[in-house]
Design an enzyme around this catalytic site. Structure first.
Site, mmCIF file in Angstrom:
data_model
loop_
_atom_site.group_PDB
_atom_site.id
_atom_site.type_symbol
_atom_site.label_atom_id
_atom_site.label_comp_id
_atom_site.label_asym_id
_atom_site.label_seq_id
_atom_site.Cartn_x
_atom_site.Cartn_y
_atom_site.Cartn_z
ATOM 1 N N GLU A 82 0.848 -1.195 0.000
ATOM 2 C CA GLU A 82 0.000 0.000 0.000
ATOM 3 C C GLU A 82 0.885 1.246 0.000
ATOM 4 O OE1 GLU A 82 -1.361 0.240 4.508
ATOM 5 O OE2 GLU A 82 -1.481 -1.792 3.734
ATOM 6 N N LYS B 280 2.752 4.514 1.244
ATOM 7 C CA LYS B 280 3.178 5.043 2.537
ATOM 8 C C LYS B 280 2.838 6.525 2.553
ATOM 9 C CE LYS B 280 7.049 5.218 5.765
ATOM 10 N NZ LYS B 280 6.801 6.586 6.170
ATOM 11 N N ASP C 284 2.292 10.306 3.562
ATOM 12 C CA ASP C 284 3.125 11.243 4.295
ATOM 13 C C ASP C 284 2.226 12.240 5.011
ATOM 14 O OD1 ASP C 284 5.511 12.064 5.156
ATOM 15 O OD2 ASP C 284 6.156 13.012 3.288
ATOM 16 N N TYR D 151 -5.295 2.448 8.198
ATOM 17 C CA TYR D 151 -4.686 1.259 7.604
ATOM 18 C C TYR D 151 -4.389 0.151 8.585
ATOM 19 C CZ TYR D 151 -0.831 4.232 9.108
ATOM 20 O OH TYR D 151 -0.038 5.063 9.842
ATOM 21 N N LYS E 68 11.115 3.057 0.220
ATOM 22 C CA LYS E 68 10.919 4.487 -0.017
ATOM 23 C C LYS E 68 11.295 4.937 -1.420
ATOM 24 C CE LYS E 68 11.286 6.381 4.489
ATOM 25 N NZ LYS E 68 11.259 7.716 5.004
ATOM 26 N N CYS F 219 9.015 50.376 -8.107
ATOM 27 C CA CYS F 219 8.297 49.170 -8.530
ATOM 28 C C CYS F 219 8.863 48.692 -9.862
ATOM 29 C CB CYS F 219 6.805 49.461 -8.685
ATOM 30 S SG CYS F 219 5.916 48.073 -9.423
ATOM 31 N N CYS G 188 6.063 49.156 -12.764
ATOM 32 C CA CYS G 188 5.558 50.449 -13.237
ATOM 33 C C CYS G 188 6.465 51.624 -12.891
ATOM 34 C CB CYS G 188 4.157 50.688 -12.685
ATOM 35 S SG CYS G 188 4.162 51.013 -10.917
ATOM 36 N N CYS H 62 4.082 48.695 -3.833
ATOM 37 C CA CYS H 62 3.943 49.639 -4.937
ATOM 38 C C CYS H 62 2.618 50.381 -4.733
ATOM 39 C CB CYS H 62 3.919 48.882 -6.267
ATOM 40 S SG CYS H 62 3.235 49.856 -7.622
ATOM 41 N N CYS I 157 -0.464 50.140 -12.311
ATOM 42 C CA CYS I 157 0.607 49.142 -12.320
ATOM 43 C C CYS I 157 0.106 47.849 -12.967
ATOM 44 C CB CYS I 157 1.079 48.878 -10.896
ATOM 45 S SG CYS I 157 2.346 47.613 -10.802
HETATM 46 S S1 IVH Z 1 2.001 0.623 8.993
HETATM 47 C C1 IVH Z 1 3.420 -1.469 12.619
HETATM 48 N N1 IVH Z 1 1.055 1.649 6.772
HETATM 49 O O1 IVH Z 1 4.761 5.650 8.278
HETATM 50 C C2 IVH Z 1 3.129 -0.838 11.304
HETATM 51 N N2 IVH Z 1 2.345 3.024 8.202
HETATM 52 O O2 IVH Z 1 7.672 5.464 8.946
HETATM 53 C C3 IVH Z 1 2.947 0.577 11.479
HETATM 54 N N3 IVH Z 1 2.572 5.317 7.434
HETATM 55 O O3 IVH Z 1 4.581 6.155 11.684
HETATM 56 C C4 IVH Z 1 2.771 1.393 10.335
HETATM 57 N N4 IVH Z 1 1.379 5.084 5.614
HETATM 58 O O4 IVH Z 1 2.540 6.817 10.404
HETATM 59 C C5 IVH Z 1 1.782 1.863 7.880
HETATM 60 N N5 IVH Z 1 0.142 2.463 4.805
HETATM 61 C C6 IVH Z 1 0.840 2.658 5.919
HETATM 62 C C7 IVH Z 1 1.402 3.897 6.225
HETATM 63 C C8 IVH Z 1 2.158 4.039 7.381
HETATM 64 C C9 IVH Z 1 2.083 5.922 6.360
HETATM 65 C C10 IVH Z 1 3.421 5.986 8.443
HETATM 66 C C11 IVH Z 1 3.102 5.679 9.843
HETATM 67 C C12 IVH Z 1 4.418 5.403 10.531
HETATM 68 C C13 IVH Z 1 5.403 5.806 9.512
HETATM 69 C C14 IVH Z 1 6.624 4.917 9.639
#
Ligand code: IVH
Length: 680
Positions: free
Chosen positions: A121, A123, A125, A235, A323, A416, A419, A432, A438
Site C-alpha cells: 500500500e 506510505k 506522508d 490502515y 521508499k 516598482c 511600473c 507599490c 501598475c
Molecule cells: S504501517 C506497525 N502503513 O509511516 C506498522 N504506516 O515510517 C505501522 N505510514 O509512523 C505502520 N502510511 O505513520 C503503515 N500504509 C501505511 C502507512 C504508514 C504511512 C506511516 C506511519 C508510521 C510511519 C513509519
C-alpha cells in the site's frame, strides 16, 4: 414533566436519532465513498432540523451527534495519554537488494512450502494518529508522540468530516473497544491554497502538506483545525476486543465496513518482482497524485505468522517501507528578482539553475519577504538546498556553500519593477502604491477575481492574466468581460477551443453571488466572513455602496476602523468607477439567503497588554470575523490576546484555562477566519 411534555420529548428523541442516522449516512456517502446521495441543501436542512431539536432539548445532544463536530471549547494545553498498544515505526530502505533480503528472511521464517502473501500500500506522508472507539463511539484520538504515549487531540480529529463519530454497523457489529491507526493528510491542492493564504497573512510558510496536517492536528483551538481541509485514511487496527481476524486483508475489510476511508490501491502480492513493479508504478504516478507519499509499505498478510516473526522495540519484523527518492536537491541561485502582487506587495524570488526535484523541474522559488531573505542569508551565486514538498512553490531550505567573493546581500528595490512608481514600506513589506496604473497589480487582481473564493473562473490563472495585460487586451477588471475569443486566438497558447472556453467561463459569471462578487473586488478587510455578512445584511451591491460607516457598523463584527476602510474603498473615485464599469457590463450580483448564526461564532476575546496596533483595531478585526470582545476575563472568555507587559488579566486567564494567543498567533487566527489584521 407532564405527559404531554414526555410525549413531546420522546418524539423529539426519536426524530433526533433518525436524523443523526441519516446525517451519518450522508456524511459517509459524501466524504468516504465520494458518492453523495442528496444535495448540500438537503443535507443542510436535515442538519438544521437536528440543531433545532438539540437546542430545544439539550439533553439530546450526544458527543457522536453530527452537530458536535465543531464547537468544542479551546484548550490551554494537551493531555499526554498512553496508546492502547504501542504505535510502532517502520523499518525502511531505498535499496531493492535490502527488499530481497527482507523477503528472504520472511520466507525462512515461514518455512518450506509456505509462500508469503504481502499486502502493499502507499506510505502516506501525513500525521500518524490513534483513534479509540468504545461501544462504537469515538472517545479518544491521540497523536503518535513517542509511540507509547502521545497528545490527546480528540476535539480536533472530530472536525475531520471523514472521521466516523460512530462506527457503521450495517455489515459488522461494533466491538466494545476498537483502536485504529491511520494518517491525517492534507491534499496537495488544498495545501497550496491554504499555504498561500497563510503566507499572505504573514505566517511562516508550512514546508509540506505533512507539516501542515501535523500542525493542524495540534491546534489548541479546534475551530482552527476545522477551518483546514483534512482527511483521515486508516490502515491498521491497534487493538480490538475479540477479533478473529486471520489476515491483514480481513482487517482492511473490517475497517472499511466500519465506515473508515482506507488508502487507495492496496494490493495483495506474492513476490519481490510484484513489489518492484508496484513501487515503480507508484513512483511514476507520484506526480499526478493529490496526496504525498514517500514510498510503499509491504506487510506480511498472515496475522498468526506475524506473531511468530515478532517485533523489535521500534518496528515490526514483518513489514518494510520501501521508499522513493527524496525530493530535495542542490542547485544554485542564479539571480534574485522581485515579484509584484495584486495589493502591490513586492516579494523577492530566487531564479534557480533548473534542477529536477522528485520529477519536476524547479527554476524559481519565492523567498517570501526581506526577513526570510535576511534570516537565511540567501545571495546570488550561492549553492543552496531546495525542496518541493507537495508545494507548487518550491522552497530554498538553506545555503550549503558559496564562493569566496560572495555577492552582496540582495537589496529590495526603491521603485516598482513593473511600473516604476517609488515604493513605500509597510512593516516588513515593501509595496507599490500605483494601484490603478501598475500592470503587475492588475494582473494579480485579475487572478484574484477568478480565484475559487471569488468568481471561480476556470482557466484564469497567472499565465493567462499576464497575457491579457501585457498584450493590452484588458486594462481594468471590467474589460475582462469584453474579451472576445478572436482576440485570444491571435496569441500563442490559445486555440479556438481554449479561447472560447475561457470567454464562456468569464461570461457565465454574469450573476455571481453577492458575497463572491465582493471578494472579487478585492476590498481590503473583506474576507469570506465579512463578505457573507455584508451580503446577508444589505442584500444588494447598491445598498452596500450607499451604506454609511455607521450603517456598516450595525453588522456585528464591523467596527469603526473596518467600516472606514470599506467606505473609503467604495467611495474612492477610481474604485467606484471601476465597479460602475463592471456593473455596466451586465453583471448582476445576487444575494443568497443568510446562514444560521449558530454556525458562525469565533468566540469571545479579551485583549490585554501593549499590542503593536491600536487595541480598537485589533478588536474590530476580531469582530469582523464573527468574534465577540469583552474587557473582563471570565469563564465565558475563549481567548486572551496578550501583548507585552501583561498583568492580572493574564493570571486570571491562566487560572481559568483560557487559550492565550500572542499577537502573531492572533493575526494568523483572524486570517484563517477570512479576515485581516493590519499589521504595521
Ligand atoms: S504501517 C506497525 N502503513 O509511516 C506498522 N504506516 O515510517 C505501522 N505510514 O509512523 C505502520 N502510511 O505513520 C503503515 N500504509 C501505511 C502507512 C504508514 C504511512 C506511516 C506511519 C508510521 C510511519 C513509519
Amino acid at each position: 414533566m407532564t405527559d404531554q411534555g414526555t410525549l413531546e420529548f420522546d418524539n423529539a428523541r426519536t426524530e433526533a436519532e433518525k436524523l443523526r442516522e441519516e446525517l451519518h449516512h450522508h456524511a459517509y456517502s459524501y466524504y468516504v465513498e465520494a458518492r453523495p446521495e442528496i444535495s448540500d441543501t438537503e443535507y443542510d436542512q436535515l442538519f438544521r432540523r437536528l440543531l433545532e431539536l438539540e437546542k430545544a432539548h439539550p439533553e439530546l445532544r450526544s458527543p457522536d451527534s453530527p452537530t458536535q463536530r465543531v464547537g468544542a471549547k479551546p484548550q490551554n494545553k494537551f493531555e499526554t495519554v498512553g496508546h492502547t498498544a504501542p504505535m510502532l515505526s517502520l523499518d525502511s530502505t531505498q535499496d531493492a537488494d535490502e527488499l530481497r533480503r527482507f523477503d528472504d528472511k520472511i520466507r525462512k521464517a515461514l518455512g518450506e512450502g509456505h509462500e508469503p502473501t504481502y499486502l502493499i500500500e502507499p506510505k502516506l506522508d501525513g500525521a500518524s494518529i490513534e483513534l479509540v472507539y468504545e461501544d462504537g463511539v469515538l472517545t479518544r484520538a491521540v497523536t503518535r508522540g513517542n509511540g507509547r504515549e502521545g497528545e490527546e487531540v480528540t476535539d480536533n480529529i472530530r472536525t475531520i468530516p471523514s472521521v466516523p463519530l460512530r462506527l457503521r454497523t450495517q455489515d459488522r457489529a461494533a466491538p466494545e473497544l476498537l483502536a485504529v491507526r491511520g494518517e491525517v493528510i492534507m491534499y496537495i491542492s488544498d495545501f497550496r491554497v491554504f499555504n498561500a493564504r497563510w503566507v499572505e497573512a504573514g505566517g511562516e510558510p508550512y514546508a509540506s502538506p505533512r507539516n501542515s496536517a501535523a500542525g493542524s492536528v495540534r491546534q489548541l483551538d479546534s475551530h482552527v483545525t476545522a477551518s483546514r481541509e483534512l482527511d483521515l485514511l486508516v490502515y491498521d487496527i491497534l487493538a480490538i476486543e475479540g477479533s478473529g481476524f486471520k489476515s491483514d486483508a480481513d482487517v482492511i475489510g473490517a475497517i472499511q465496513q466500519w465506515g473508515f476511508k482506507v488508502p487507495d490501491r492496496i494490493q495483495s502480492v506474492g513476490t519481490v518482482e510484484d513489489i518492484l513493479e508496484y513501487h515503480a508504478e507508484f513512483a511514476a504516478d507520484r506526480e499526478d497524485l493529490d496526496y504525498e507519499i514517500d514510498g510503499v509499505v509491504i506487510k506480511l498478510d498472515d496475522l498468526s505468522a506475524r506473531l511468530a516473526i515478532g517485533v523489535t522495540s521500534h518496528h515490526p519484523r514483518w513489514a518494510l517501507a520501501f521508499k522513493f527518492e527524496p525530493r530535495q536537491e542542490v542547485t544554485r541561485i542564479d539571480k534574485i528578482e522581485v515579484n509584484v502582487g495584486r495589493t502591490g506587495v513586492i516579494t523577492p524570488v530566487a531564479l534557480l539553475d533548473p534542477v529536477l526535484v522528485g520529477g519536476v523541474t524547479v527554476s524559481r522559488a519565492s523567498l517570501h519577504n526581506r526577513e526570510e531573505l535576511r534570516r537565511k542569508d540567501l545571495r546570488e551565486g550561492d549553492t543552496v538546498r531546495v525542496q518541493r514538498a507537495g508545494d507548487v512553490i518550491p522552497q530554498v531550505v538553506e545555503v550549503i556553500a558559496h564562493e569566496k567573493d560572495r555577492a552582496r546581500p540582495f537589496e529590495m528595490p526603491t521603485e516598482c519593477p513593473a511600473c516604476g512608481a517609488p515604493v513605500y514600506e509597510e512593516g516588513p513589506r515593501i509595496k507599490c502604491p500605483n494601484r490603478f496604473g501598475c500592470s503587475a497589480q492588475l494582473q494579480g487582481r485579475i487572478v484574484h477575481l477568478g480565484s475559487r473564493s471569488a468568481l471561480n473562473i476556470e482557466g484564469l490563472g497567472e499565465e493567462t492574466a499576464a497575457l491579457l495585460v501585457s498584450e493590452g487586451l484588458v486594462g481594468s477588471l471590467a474589460e475582462l468581460f469584453d474579451v472576445r475569443p478572436e482576440q485570444l486566438m491571435e496569441h500563442e497558447g490559445f486555440a479556438e477551443k481554449s479561447a472560447t472556453a475561457l470567454v464562456e467561463a468569464i461570461r457565465s459569471k454574469k450573476a455571481p453571488e453577492l458575497q463572491h462578487f465582493l471578494i472579487a473586488l478585492g476590498i481590503p478587510e473583506v474576507g469570506a466572513a465579512v463578505a457573507r455578512d455584508l451580503s446577508g445584511h444589505f442584500g444588494s451591491i447598491e445598498a452596500i455602496r450607499e451604506a454609511t460607516a455607521e450603517e456598516l457598523e450595525q453588522i456585528d463584527g464591523i467596527g469603526p476602523r473596518m467600516s472606514q476602510v470599506i467606505t473609503a474603498f467604495l467611495e474612492d473615485e477610481r474604485n467606484s468607477s471601476e465597479i460602475d464599469a463592471i456593473l455596466a457590463r451586465g453583471i448582476e450580483p445576487v444575494a443568497s439567503a443568510p446562514v444560521g448564526e449558530d454556525l458562525m461564532d469565533a468566540g469571545t476575546a479579551v485583549f490585554t497588554g501593549t499590542l503593536p496596533i491600536p487595541r480598537a483595531s485589533a478588536e474590530a478585526a476580531w469582530r469582523a470575523v464573527g468574534g465577540r470582545t469583552s474587557n473582563t476575563v471570565s469563564t465565558k472568555t475563549d481567548f486572551l490576546i496578550a501583548g507585552d507587559n501583561t498583568g492580572s488579566k493574564r493570571e486570571k486567564a491562566e487560572r481559568l484555562d483560557v487559550v492565550i494567543l500572542n499577537f502573531r498567533e492572533f493575526v494568523a487566527k483572524v486570517a484563517l477566519l477570512g479576515g485581516e489584521v493590519d499589521v504595521p
